[in-house]
Design a protein around this motif. Structure first.
Motif, short mmCIF file in Angstrom:
data_model
loop_
_atom_site.label_atom_id
_atom_site.label_comp_id
_atom_site.label_asym_id
_atom_site.label_seq_id
_atom_site.Cartn_x
_atom_site.Cartn_y
_atom_site.Cartn_z
N UNK A 69 0.83 -1.20 0.00
CA UNK A 69 0.00 0.00 0.00
C UNK A 69 0.87 1.26 0.00
N UNK A 70 1.88 1.29 0.86
CA UNK A 70 2.75 2.46 0.95
C UNK A 70 3.60 2.61 -0.31
N UNK A 71 4.12 1.50 -0.82
CA UNK A 71 4.93 1.58 -2.04
C UNK A 71 4.11 2.07 -3.22
N UNK A 72 2.88 1.58 -3.35
CA UNK A 72 2.02 2.02 -4.45
C UNK A 72 1.78 3.53 -4.35
N UNK A 73 1.48 4.00 -3.17
CA UNK A 73 1.24 5.43 -2.97
C UNK A 73 2.50 6.24 -3.29
N UNK A 74 3.65 5.75 -2.86
CA UNK A 74 4.92 6.43 -3.13
C UNK A 74 5.22 6.43 -4.62
N UNK A 75 5.02 5.30 -5.28
CA UNK A 75 5.27 5.19 -6.72
C UNK A 75 4.37 6.17 -7.48
N UNK A 76 3.13 6.27 -7.09
CA UNK A 76 2.18 7.12 -7.80
C UNK A 76 2.31 8.60 -7.46
N UNK A 77 2.55 8.92 -6.18
CA UNK A 77 2.46 10.32 -5.74
C UNK A 77 3.78 10.91 -5.26
N UNK A 78 4.83 10.12 -5.19
CA UNK A 78 6.11 10.61 -4.71
C UNK A 78 6.25 10.42 -3.21
N UNK A 79 7.47 10.60 -2.72
CA UNK A 79 7.73 10.31 -1.31
C UNK A 79 7.07 11.29 -0.36
N UNK B 195 -0.58 -0.40 -12.54
CA UNK B 195 0.86 -0.47 -12.85
C UNK B 195 1.69 -0.34 -11.58
N UNK B 196 1.31 0.57 -10.70
CA UNK B 196 2.05 0.76 -9.44
C UNK B 196 1.99 -0.51 -8.59
N UNK B 197 0.85 -1.19 -8.58
CA UNK B 197 0.74 -2.44 -7.83
C UNK B 197 1.67 -3.50 -8.41
N UNK B 198 1.74 -3.59 -9.73
CA UNK B 198 2.64 -4.56 -10.36
C UNK B 198 4.09 -4.24 -10.03
N UNK B 199 4.46 -2.98 -10.10
CA UNK B 199 5.84 -2.58 -9.80
C UNK B 199 6.16 -2.85 -8.34
N UNK C 46 9.06 -5.20 -6.88
CA UNK C 46 10.11 -4.70 -5.99
C UNK C 46 10.20 -5.57 -4.74
N UNK C 47 9.06 -5.89 -4.16
CA UNK C 47 9.04 -6.65 -2.91
C UNK C 47 9.57 -8.08 -3.06
#
Length: 108
Positions: free
Chosen positions: A61-71, A97-101, A105-106
């Motif tokens: 959840x956090x990675x998807x948000x970071x990937x989409x909206x920045x840190x 796409x963010x979920x796949x990435x 990554x994980x």
């Protein structure tokens, strides 16, 4: 026996193909401009990110948000002074796409 070999081979090829497709997606979305799989660059390596998030239930959840909206969307910067830019500075990344990435990554 023969069927289990065929199924095992099919799974291995499919798994590898999915991993390669997700790496290719990360390349298309310019993730490799700051990250690499094993070595730190402007951003941490994908392996370092995976290790830091290992076992955390909120990781995807956090990675998807970071990937989409920045840190800044998730309380960053997370790694020293480097910040993940928002989508005004890089290609748009859809939620799917963010979920796949993030899943890719994980698994690093």
């Amino acid at each position: 026996m023969k069927m289990s070999l065929i199924l095992g081979l099919a799974f291995a090829l499919t798994s590898h193909g999915a991993a390669m497709a997700n790496q290719k997606l990360a390349e298309q979305k310019q993730c490799f401009g700051c990250h690499s799989i094993k070595e730190d660059g402007a951003g941490p390596s994908f392996q370092k990110i995976a290790k830091a998030w290992k076992g955390r239930k909120d990781a995807q959840v956090v990675l998807v948000k970071t990937i989409r909206q920045g840190s800044s969307a998730t309380g960053g910067p997370h790694w020293n002074k480097a910040t993940m830019p928002d989508q005004s500075e890089r290609p748009l990344v859809s939620d799917a796409e963010a979920k796949r990435i993030a899943r890719w990554i994980l698994k690093q």
